[in-house]
Design an enzyme around this catalytic site. Structure first.
Site, PDB file in Angstrom:
ATOM      1  CG  HIS A 156     -24.062  -4.039   0.793  1.00 38.73           C
ATOM      2  ND1 HIS A 156     -24.845  -2.948   0.504  1.00 38.73           N
ATOM      3  CD2 HIS A 156     -24.812  -4.843   1.584  1.00 38.73           C
ATOM      4  CE1 HIS A 156     -26.019  -3.091   1.080  1.00 38.73           C
ATOM      5  NE2 HIS A 156     -26.027  -4.237   1.754  1.00 38.73           N
ATOM      6  CG  HIS A 161     -27.878  -7.631   9.520  1.00 37.41           C
ATOM      7  ND1 HIS A 161     -27.450  -6.326   9.450  1.00 37.41           N
ATOM      8  CD2 HIS A 161     -28.311  -7.929   8.277  1.00 37.41           C
ATOM      9  CE1 HIS A 161     -27.616  -5.861   8.227  1.00 37.41           C
ATOM     10  NE2 HIS A 161     -28.132  -6.820   7.482  1.00 37.41           N
ATOM     11  CG  ASP A 188     -25.691  -4.566   5.304  1.00 32.86           C
ATOM     12  OD1 ASP A 188     -26.503  -3.684   4.977  1.00 32.86           O
ATOM     13  OD2 ASP A 188     -25.623  -5.673   4.715  1.00 32.86           O
TER      14      ASP A 188
END
Ligand SMILES: [Zn+2]
Length: 279
Positions: free
Chosen positions: A227, A254, A231
């Site tokens: 995952h 992020h 992202d």
């Protein structure tokens, strides 16, 4: 590689993970060299690094008061399925979380059909190594053929250290990355709820870890790092170019990804501007 778009529009509606609000999106075909753009209350927001307004728990894009949250999974699916041009019309403050992965998006794009267009992709091919660090976190971009991602994730128990190494193309993205779900910890979910966050979160759209392990059946033993790759690819799509390089990500998220993308984009655009234009 040539640019591609969707053959038909695709629609999704459902709950947003953070706001719990009902949200819907329509992802539509777009012409060559259009890139990916969101349409929010009639305002066009290109999906590029400059338009990121927040990265705290999810990636938020916007211009002025026109914003949309949790864009990373739908952007990851477009990027992973090698769709360069699309328009994402949004109603609601957030993209629906669906099952917490990008599987539904990737499957729907494949079902709608992906159409090759007449022009080559705009590639990002770094000429020299690039590194961005923040404490023990790092994102390293090296020259390379194709797109290879190595990711080392390290989370508190019971997740621990997980590793992924793979070449990313539409086939590997769809089978190895798209189905990996977002995740959280049981005590963290309780705390977020108390602060009015993760309102749409449930066992249907995120893996929840209790001290004893995952509360649902995992799709892979290293689903968490897969995952993280999902992202990362969504964040890399904010380059607005197709990366052909070797990426090493260590405990990154992020914030670091978006800072790196902004800097790489700036360097690459300034290099393009240095080329004298014919008169
Ligand atoms: Zn995610």
């Amino acid at each position: 590689m040539t640019q591609a778009t969707l053959r038909d529009a695709v629609r999704f509606s459902g709950v947003g993970l953070h706001t719990g609000a009902d949200a819907s999106v329509e992802i539509r075909p777009a012409p060559t060299d259009h890139g990916v753009q969101f349409v929010i209350d009639g305002v066009r927001v290109p999906a590029t690094g400059e338009h990121v307004v927040e990265t705290a728990r999810a990636t938020v894009l916007g211009i002025g008061t026109h914003m949309v949250s949790t864009v990373e999974h739908v952007l990851s699916a477009l990027f992973g399925m090698e769709i360069a041009n699309a328009e994402i019309a949004v109603s609601g403050p957030e993209i629906p979380i669906v099952d917490g992965s990008a599987k539904a998006f990737a499957d729907a794009f494949a079902q709608a059909g992906i159409e090759k267009q007449s022009r080559p992709t705009i590639d990002f091919e770094p000429l020299e190594p690039f590194e961005m660090r923040d404490g023990d976190r790092a994102l390293i971009v090296l020259p390379g053929d194709g797109l290879r991602v190595r990711f080392v994730a390290d989370f508190p128990p019971p997740v621990g250290v997980q590793y992924f190494d793979g070449w990313i193309d539409a086939a590997t993205y769809r089978s190895e990355i798209a189905p990996a779900r977002t995740f959280g910890y049981l005590d963290e979910v309780t705390a977020l709820r108390a602060r009015g966050l993760a309102r749409g979160g449930s066992l249907d759209n995120a893996i929840v870890f209790s001290p004893n392990g995952a509360m649902q059946e995992l799709r892979w033993s290293n689903e968490v790092v897969r995952h993280k790759v999902l992202d990362l690819l969504g964040d890399l799509s904010l380059l607005g170019m197709r990366p052909r390089c070797d990426i090493v990500a260590i405990k990154s998220g992020h914030d670091l990804h978006v800072r790196a993308v902004r800097e790489l984009r700036e360097r690459s655009l300034s290099r393009t501007h240095e080329v004298p234009s014919p008169t």
